[in-house]
Motif scaffolding. Structure first.
Motif, mmCIF file in Angstrom:
data_model
loop_
_atom_site.group_PDB
_atom_site.id
_atom_site.type_symbol
_atom_site.label_atom_id
_atom_site.label_comp_id
_atom_site.label_asym_id
_atom_site.label_seq_id
_atom_site.Cartn_x
_atom_site.Cartn_y
_atom_site.Cartn_z
ATOM 1 N N ALA A 111 0.835 -1.205 0.000
ATOM 2 C CA ALA A 111 0.000 0.000 0.000
ATOM 3 C C ALA A 111 0.867 1.251 0.000
ATOM 4 O O ALA A 111 0.501 2.264 -0.617
ATOM 5 C CB ALA A 111 -0.941 -0.002 1.200
ATOM 6 N N MET A 112 2.001 1.198 0.668
ATOM 7 C CA MET A 112 2.905 2.355 0.673
ATOM 8 C C MET A 112 3.495 2.596 -0.712
ATOM 9 O O MET A 112 3.569 3.742 -1.170
ATOM 10 C CB MET A 112 4.021 2.148 1.690
ATOM 11 C CG MET A 112 3.558 2.220 3.105
ATOM 12 S SD MET A 112 4.963 1.910 4.205
ATOM 13 C CE MET A 112 4.198 2.265 5.777
ATOM 14 N N VAL A 113 3.924 1.531 -1.363
ATOM 15 C CA VAL A 113 4.497 1.688 -2.703
ATOM 16 C C VAL A 113 3.441 2.251 -3.648
ATOM 17 O O VAL A 113 3.703 3.194 -4.406
ATOM 18 C CB VAL A 113 5.074 0.354 -3.223
ATOM 19 C CG1 VAL A 113 5.515 0.480 -4.670
ATOM 20 C CG2 VAL A 113 6.239 -0.111 -2.353
ATOM 21 N N ALA A 114 2.234 1.710 -3.599
ATOM 22 C CA ALA A 114 1.155 2.217 -4.455
ATOM 23 C C ALA A 114 0.839 3.670 -4.126
ATOM 24 O O ALA A 114 0.646 4.498 -5.026
ATOM 25 C CB ALA A 114 -0.088 1.353 -4.311
ATOM 26 N N ALA A 115 0.801 3.999 -2.838
ATOM 27 C CA ALA A 115 0.491 5.372 -2.412
ATOM 28 C C ALA A 115 1.574 6.351 -2.853
ATOM 29 O O ALA A 115 1.298 7.543 -3.023
ATOM 30 C CB ALA A 115 0.308 5.431 -0.901
ATOM 31 N N ALA A 116 2.777 5.868 -3.042
ATOM 32 C CA ALA A 116 3.857 6.736 -3.519
ATOM 33 C C ALA A 116 3.818 6.877 -5.037
ATOM 34 O O ALA A 116 3.961 7.981 -5.559
ATOM 35 C CB ALA A 116 5.214 6.180 -3.087
ATOM 36 N N LEU A 117 3.606 5.784 -5.741
ATOM 37 C CA LEU A 117 3.773 5.800 -7.193
ATOM 38 C C LEU A 117 2.541 6.260 -7.969
ATOM 39 O O LEU A 117 2.688 6.885 -9.022
ATOM 40 C CB LEU A 117 4.230 4.428 -7.679
ATOM 41 C CG LEU A 117 5.610 3.990 -7.188
ATOM 42 C CD1 LEU A 117 5.981 2.631 -7.745
ATOM 43 C CD2 LEU A 117 6.674 5.023 -7.518
#
Length: 191
Positions: free
Chosen positions: A57-63
């Motif tokens: 979820a963090m990677v998606a929220a960043a990208l």
């Protein structure tokens, strides 16, 4: 490229996300635990899980937001330009600036995008394709000798040059790096 709140401050969620992106970029997705992210961000486990369900979820929220912002900003630069040459210059200036200011995001994208579940990965790739097509269209107006597929190859090569910033030139002044990246990319696109 995180957004600020109306009062100029970033939200706690954005601060945590910045910490996570930096850790992922330096140590890799599997090299960082949620506990380490929480500790580095100064939050407890429950507080961390209040903002994010996990590392994916963090990677998606960043990208995803970065991909949306790149597309919107690219389109805005083109719309404001007087002609295709000015549009290309505006795109180059924008992307080089983005790359120099966001090396951790670029590293995250290059190394960790495939860790995402199919749906957010598809959305990021869709947004990226749209951004690339803005460059392809602009380049096609400047280089009518190119087929769209050829312009796409050059656009991707340009991104390779500009997105190399996390890995090169730290010993060179940022302004000089920007100048070198812009001129090398312009030459690659127009020669």
């Amino acid at each position: 490229m995180t957004a600020e709140q109306p009062n100029g401050r970033r939200s706690r969620r954005e601060e945590i996300l910045d910490v996570a992106v930096d850790l992922f970029a330096r140590r890799g997705y599997h090299g960082v635990s949620m506990d380490e992210i929480g500790k580095a961000a100064g939050v407890t486990g429950p507080a961390l899980y209040h903002h994010f369900s996990g590392k994916e979820a963090m990677v998606a929220a960043a990208l995803i937001p970065v991909s949306e912002q790149l597309l919107a900003a690219g389109r805005a630069r083109i719309a404001e330009a007087a002609d295709p040459a000015a549009a290309l210059d505006a795109l180059l200036d924008f992307h080089v600036e983005f790359a120099l200011e966001n090396p951790a995001v670029i590293t995250l994208h290059l190394h960790e995008l495939d860790r995402l579940p199919a749906e957010p990965r598809r959305e990021i790739r869709r947004l990226q394709r749209l951004y690339v097509e803005e460059w392809v269209e602009t380049l096609g107006q400047l280089r009518p000798d190119l087929k769209p597929a050829e312009a796409r190859v050059l656009a991707h090569a340009a991104f390779g040059l500009m997105n190399s910033t996390p890995f090169i030139g730290a010993e060179i002044d940022t302004d000089r790096r920007a100048e070198l990246l812009r001129s090398a990319t312009r030459a690659a696109l127009l020669s």
